[in-house]
Write a protein that holds these residues in place. Structure first.
Motif, PDB file in Angstrom:
ATOM      1  N   GLN A 103       0.813  -1.220   0.000  1.00  0.00           N
ATOM      2  CA  GLN A 103       0.000   0.000   0.000  1.00  0.00           C
ATOM      3  C   GLN A 103       0.845   1.268   0.000  1.00  0.00           C
ATOM      4  O   GLN A 103       0.422   2.302  -0.507  1.00  0.00           O
ATOM      5  N   SER A 122      -5.195   8.150   1.524  1.00  0.00           N
ATOM      6  CA  SER A 122      -5.513   8.084   2.953  1.00  0.00           C
ATOM      7  C   SER A 122      -4.270   7.689   3.736  1.00  0.00           C
ATOM      8  O   SER A 122      -3.262   7.260   3.172  1.00  0.00           O
ATOM      9  N   VAL A 180      -4.545   5.318   6.066  1.00  0.00           N
ATOM     10  CA  VAL A 180      -4.959   4.038   6.643  1.00  0.00           C
ATOM     11  C   VAL A 180      -4.204   2.909   5.974  1.00  0.00           C
ATOM     12  O   VAL A 180      -4.351   2.669   4.764  1.00  0.00           O
ATOM     13  N   SER A 215      -5.669  -1.928   3.444  1.00  0.00           N
ATOM     14  CA  SER A 215      -5.369  -0.501   3.368  1.00  0.00           C
ATOM     15  C   SER A 215      -6.645   0.281   3.136  1.00  0.00           C
ATOM     16  O   SER A 215      -7.676  -0.276   2.721  1.00  0.00           O
ATOM     17  N   GLY A 216      -6.552   1.576   3.367  1.00  0.00           N
ATOM     18  CA  GLY A 216      -7.609   2.478   2.976  1.00  0.00           C
ATOM     19  C   GLY A 216      -7.444   2.881   1.516  1.00  0.00           C
ATOM     20  O   GLY A 216      -6.591   2.344   0.791  1.00  0.00           O
ATOM     21  N   PRO A 217      -8.215   3.864   1.046  1.00  0.00           N
ATOM     22  CA  PRO A 217      -8.117   4.305  -0.352  1.00  0.00           C
ATOM     23  C   PRO A 217      -6.849   5.100  -0.606  1.00  0.00           C
ATOM     24  O   PRO A 217      -6.172   5.555   0.323  1.00  0.00           O
ATOM     25  N   ALA A 237      -4.162   1.343  -3.338  1.00  0.00           N
ATOM     26  CA  ALA A 237      -5.122   0.687  -2.449  1.00  0.00           C
ATOM     27  C   ALA A 237      -5.061  -0.823  -2.634  1.00  0.00           C
ATOM     28  O   ALA A 237      -4.841  -1.326  -3.752  1.00  0.00           O
ATOM     29  N   ASP A 282      -6.953  -2.987  11.098  1.00  0.00           N
ATOM     30  CA  ASP A 282      -8.295  -2.640  10.651  1.00  0.00           C
ATOM     31  C   ASP A 282      -8.946  -1.680  11.643  1.00  0.00           C
ATOM     32  O   ASP A 282      -9.905  -0.977  11.311  1.00  0.00           O
TER      33      ASP A 282
END
Length: 249
Positions: free
Chosen positions: A24, A78, A80, A73-75, A94, A131
């Motif tokens: 990511q 981000s 995340v 992962s997030g988008p 992502a 998460d």
């Protein structure tokens, strides 16, 4: 239910293992591991032509071949994602969620050998899925730097790192063991509520009186540090981490 992978056949079980290292923060293409599966063994290596991981993002030049038993992962754009290596790091590619093997407690065993120099290291560790932000702690089953290997043995790192988990504190040690890490050895962590016991070849080495309380994924990797002071002296060496089996239960 127990888990075991002895790497039979000639293909990595892609339902379990993602053959990329934290893609990511980079991309699948740029984080792809160099590996083979054969003779009941996973062999991760870093040949001379393999590029840097996260070039331009990771401050210290780093090359790595790794597999992991989950990814999240997030988008794009981000913050995340699993194991960010600095504050404010942004997702570049992502990742579709994949939970291949993500235990919560149990005995974790890896039979491994490694070929390292002063500019390389090898490690197997468990890390929280992230998460949820606090589920990010680490159990390091083993970490060996080639610079800490000599004729008398090796310093073998093991312990718990909290990262951003407020319930944990750092408890990590590098006991020196009279083993030849170029030969296969059994490295294990017995992970229970509030406690992790660490073993090498069945012998108890140390105990940490705390433990992450959430599911974790396994990370397996070999690393090369091109900017290490000894880099030029070992420029022709190909770091190797060979895994005979992984067990959990």
């Amino acid at each position: 239910m127990g888990f075991e992978d002895d790497f039979a056949g000639d293909e990595l079980d892609r339902a379990v293992w993602v053959p990329h290292y934290l893609p990511q923060w980079s991309s699948r293409a740029e984080s792809a591991a160099t590996y083979t599966v054969g003779g009941s063994q996973l062999r991760l290596s870093i040949p001379a032509g393999q590029g840097r991981w996260c070039a331009g993002e990771h401050e210290e030049p780093l090359r790595v071949s790794g597999v992991q038993s989950g990814v999240f992962s997030g988008p794009v754009g981000s913050t995340v994602g699993q194991q960010p290596f600095r504050d404010g790091l942004r997702v570049r590619e992502a990742q579709a969620v994949q939970w291949g093997w993500t235990p919560r407690y149990g005995r974790l065993e890896v039979r491994a050998r490694m070929e390292l120099t002063a500019r390389s290291m090898a490690s197997v560790w468990m890390v929280g899925l992230e998460d949820e932000p606090r589920r990010c702690g680490e159990i390091c089953v083993f970490e060996v730097f080639g610079a800490a290997v000599d004729g008398s043995g090796a310093a073998v790192g093991m312990g718990v790192h909290p990262f951003r988990d407020p319930a944990l504190h750092d408890d990590f040690a590098t006991p020196r063991l009279p083993i030849d890490v170029a030969e296969p050895h059994d490295y294990a962590a017995d992970w229970r509520p509030g406690r992790v016991d660490f073993f090498v070849d069945g012998a108890h080495v140390r105990t940490v009186e705390q433990a992450p309380d959430y599911p974790m994924q396994m990370m397996i990797g070999v690393f090369d540090f091109p900017a290490h002071p000894a880099a030029a002296a070992h420029a022709g060496h190909v770091p190797l981490l060979a895994i005979d089996r992984v067990r959990g239960g």
